[in-house]
Motif scaffolding. Sequence first.
Motif, PDB file in Angstrom:
ATOM      1  N   PRO A  30       0.814  -1.215   0.000  1.00 41.49           N
ATOM      2  CA  PRO A  30       0.000   0.000   0.000  1.00 41.49           C
ATOM      3  C   PRO A  30       0.848   1.266   0.000  1.00 41.49           C
ATOM      4  O   PRO A  30       1.954   1.303   0.531  1.00 41.49           O
ATOM      5  CB  PRO A  30      -0.804  -0.125   1.303  1.00 41.49           C
ATOM      6  N   VAL A  31       0.296   2.296  -0.632  1.00 40.49           N
ATOM      7  CA  VAL A  31       0.931   3.609  -0.717  1.00 40.49           C
ATOM      8  C   VAL A  31       0.108   4.579   0.123  1.00 40.49           C
ATOM      9  O   VAL A  31      -1.126   4.533   0.106  1.00 40.49           O
ATOM     10  CB  VAL A  31       1.000   4.090  -2.181  1.00 40.49           C
ATOM     11  N   THR A  32       0.765   5.455   0.856  1.00 39.19           N
ATOM     12  CA  THR A  32       0.042   6.406   1.695  1.00 39.19           C
ATOM     13  C   THR A  32      -0.729   7.409   0.846  1.00 39.19           C
ATOM     14  O   THR A  32      -0.245   7.859  -0.188  1.00 39.19           O
ATOM     15  CB  THR A  32       0.999   7.164   2.632  1.00 39.19           C
ATOM     16  N   GLY A  33      -1.945   7.746   1.299  1.00 37.23           N
ATOM     17  CA  GLY A  33      -2.804   8.667   0.567  1.00 37.23           C
ATOM     18  C   GLY A  33      -3.158   9.917   1.347  1.00 37.23           C
ATOM     19  O   GLY A  33      -4.166  10.572   1.059  1.00 37.23           O
ATOM     20  N   GLY A  34      -2.338  10.255   2.356  1.00 36.19           N
ATOM     21  CA  GLY A  34      -2.585  11.478   3.112  1.00 36.19           C
ATOM     22  C   GLY A  34      -3.595  11.342   4.225  1.00 36.19           C
ATOM     23  O   GLY A  34      -4.010  12.341   4.806  1.00 36.19           O
ATOM     24  N   LEU A  35      -4.002  10.088   4.537  1.00 32.91           N
ATOM     25  CA  LEU A  35      -5.033   9.858   5.537  1.00 32.91           C
ATOM     26  C   LEU A  35      -4.530   8.914   6.626  1.00 32.91           C
ATOM     27  O   LEU A  35      -3.710   8.034   6.369  1.00 32.91           O
ATOM     28  CB  LEU A  35      -6.278   9.230   4.904  1.00 32.91           C
ATOM     29  N   ASN A  36      -5.081   9.081   7.832  1.00 29.05           N
ATOM     30  CA  ASN A  36      -4.854   8.079   8.862  1.00 29.05           C
ATOM     31  C   ASN A  36      -5.955   7.033   8.790  1.00 29.05           C
ATOM     32  O   ASN A  36      -6.798   7.052   7.885  1.00 29.05           O
ATOM     33  CB  ASN A  36      -4.769   8.734  10.255  1.00 29.05           C
ATOM     34  N   LYS A  37      -5.996   6.111   9.742  1.00 31.26           N
ATOM     35  CA  LYS A  37      -6.955   5.011   9.679  1.00 31.26           C
ATOM     36  C   LYS A  37      -8.397   5.464   9.860  1.00 31.26           C
ATOM     37  O   LYS A  37      -9.327   4.730   9.506  1.00 31.26           O
ATOM     38  CB  LYS A  37      -6.609   3.954  10.728  1.00 31.26           C
ATOM     39  N   ALA A  38      -8.596   6.652  10.396  1.00 29.41           N
ATOM     40  CA  ALA A  38      -9.951   7.185  10.554  1.00 29.41           C
ATOM     41  C   ALA A  38     -10.349   8.053   9.368  1.00 29.41           C
ATOM     42  O   ALA A  38     -11.350   8.757   9.430  1.00 29.41           O
ATOM     43  CB  ALA A  38     -10.052   8.003  11.845  1.00 29.41           C
ATOM     44  N   ASN A  39      -9.567   7.990   8.276  1.00 25.29           N
ATOM     45  CA  ASN A  39      -9.833   8.784   7.080  1.00 25.29           C
ATOM     46  C   ASN A  39      -9.733  10.281   7.331  1.00 25.29           C
ATOM     47  O   ASN A  39     -10.353  11.080   6.637  1.00 25.29           O
ATOM     48  CB  ASN A  39     -11.206   8.462   6.475  1.00 25.29           C
ATOM     49  N   GLN A  40      -8.941  10.655   8.305  1.00 26.19           N
ATOM     50  CA  GLN A  40      -8.684  12.068   8.579  1.00 26.19           C
ATOM     51  C   GLN A  40      -7.347  12.460   7.967  1.00 26.19           C
ATOM     52  O   GLN A  40      -6.400  11.670   7.927  1.00 26.19           O
ATOM     53  CB  GLN A  40      -8.664  12.319  10.086  1.00 26.19           C
ATOM     54  N   VAL A  41      -7.275  13.695   7.487  1.00 30.74           N
ATOM     55  CA  VAL A  41      -6.044  14.167   6.869  1.00 30.74           C
ATOM     56  C   VAL A  41      -4.905  14.125   7.882  1.00 30.74           C
ATOM     57  O   VAL A  41      -5.073  14.446   9.059  1.00 30.74           O
ATOM     58  CB  VAL A  41      -6.243  15.596   6.307  1.00 30.74           C
TER      59      VAL A  41
END
Length: 553
Positions: free
Chosen positions: A529-540
Motif C-alpha cells: 500500500p501507498v500512503t494517501g494522506g489519511l490516517n486510519k480514521a480517514n482524517q487528513v
Amino acid sequence: MMPDELHTTDRERAKGDSEEVLAQAGVESDEDDHSGEEGPGDHQDGGAAATGSSKKKKMSKKKKLKEALTGRKDPEGSGKADTKPQLSQEQLNQLAQINPSLKDELERKSPSEIQDFIKKLSLGDMVTGAGAAAPHQKDLAQYKFWKTQPVPKFDDQPSEEGEIQAVDPERVPKEPAPLPAGFEWVTMDLTDPQQHDEVYDLLSNHYVEDHESMFRFKYSSSFLKWALMAPGWRKEWHVGVRASQSQKLVAFISGIPVNMRVRQRTISCTEINFMCNHKKVRQKRLAPVLIKEITRRTHLSGIYQAVYTAGTLIPTPVATCRYFHRSLDWQKLYDVEFSPLPPGSTPLRQIARYKLPTQTEIQGLRPMETKDVEAILDLLKRYLARTELAPLFTKEEVQHWLIDHADPSAPERVVWAYVSEDPETHKITDFFSFYILESTIINAKKYDTIKAAYLFYYASEAAFGNDKAAYKARLNALMKDALILAKEAKFDVFNALTHLDNPLFLEDQKFGPGDGLLHYYLYNYRTAPVTGGLNKANQVDEKQAGGIGLVML
C-alpha cells in the motif's frame, strides 16, 4: 472520477481492507481499541471524560458487531465459529455506515428478509456491496467480476512487487468478445467532429452523478480533447458500443498511455477513464465487457498494466485519498445544497469566513508560458521523485497538460497554470495549476451549474530543503494565491485530494473534508500500500503525505 466527489453531503465510503472498514464503523480489533478517537469530520473533545466502564461498554458493542458480521463468536478462545447471529437495528445502522449501497438494498426489505439476506453475505460482500445483485449498483462495483481479474485480493499481503499474471501476446484474442444481442462494438474517432459530439453527449447526460441525483459532471468539448487526446493517444483505445438498430452510442470507455513509477520500478500503463453507460442500458451489464475489451486492446499494444480510480471500493486499492472542498462562493454553494450551514453559524459568518484578498502575494507570480516548459519539467520531475507512485512526464506531456492553448478569455478554457519567477535570477522556483470541471445542477432552480476548480500538479524548490516549516509556509502561500486566482476566474469551489503534499495546507486554507473517497488501483500489478494522506480514521494526516504523486482527471 466517481460520484462521491460531487458534493459534501454524500455518505462516507468504506476504505481499505476488512479490518479498516470495520474500524470506520467503530469495530476495531479487541487488541487495539480506539474508543476515544473521533470519526471523519467530527470535532475532537479529547475523550478525557471517558471512564473505564463506558469504554468497556463501547468495546462490547464493537465486539458484538464484529462477531455478527464475521460469524466469529469465541468468548472462551476455543477457535470455533458460530453461525451469524441476528443483527440488532443499531448494528444494521453501523453496517449501513460501512456500505451505503448496501443500505439502499436493506431499505427495500422487510426485517425478516434483511436477516436472511445478511446471513448469505460474506464479510467481503458486506464491505464491497457485492452479492446483492441490486439493479441500482454500478457494474464496476461488482466484486464477483473482479475475482476473475489479475488484481490483489482484499486479504493479500504482498511480499514482493511486480506483475500478477504474465500475458502471452500470442494468446490475446484478435477479436472482441460478443456483446448482448442488439449491440455492436465501435472505435470512436475523436478527430471526427460528429463522433466527438456523440461522446460528449453521452458523458454530458449519463456520466457520474452523486447518490442523490443532484449533480452530474459536465465535461466541456475542450476538456474531452485535452483528457482523451494526450501525447501518444491511440484511437483504438476509445472504445464505444452502439445500439445496432439505431446506431446510437450507448457506452464508452477510454485509455491513454502513461509511464508510471511505482517506487523504484517503471511500468508502462494504460490510464483508464470515462467509462459510461447510457441509463437505458445499465441492466445489460456492459461494464465488465467494456473493461475486458479495453484490456484486450491494450494487451494487443503490448501494455499489460493499467491504473484507474474509483469512488467505490473494489479489490484492491493501492491507496485511498479523500476529497476536500474550499468554498469560493459560499452563498451559491449553499443555495444549491452543495454546502450546509454549520450549526450555530449564519450565512454572513460563512461568507466572511471564506472571503479572500483580491491581490496575490507571491513575488514574480505570472501565467505559465511555453518558454517555461523545460524548467517546469525539471522541477516537476524532481518533485515527483519524492513520491511512491507518480507519472514520468515528458516535455510534450508537460506542454499538453499545463499550457492551455485556448484564448484565456474563451468560455471553454480548461487549465490554469502559474509560475513564480525569481526577479533577479529569472529562475522558476514554484508553479501550480488547476483545471475546470463543471457539474450540472439537476432540477436546477436558480443556477444551472457549479464551476469547480480541481487542484492539478504543482512543485516548489522549497520542498527540497531540510526546513519542513519553511516548505509548509511556502506551500500555503502558493495555494492561497491559487484560491485568489480561481476566485478571480469566477469559480465557485476549489477541490483537492489528500495526495501529493496537500495535507500540509488543507486545514490552514480552510478546505473542508468531503464525504468522497477516491481509491487508486493498479491492474495486473501487486505492490505494498501507498500512503494517501489519511490516517486510519480517514482524517487528513501530514505524516501520511507524499505517497501518491499521480493526479487523475
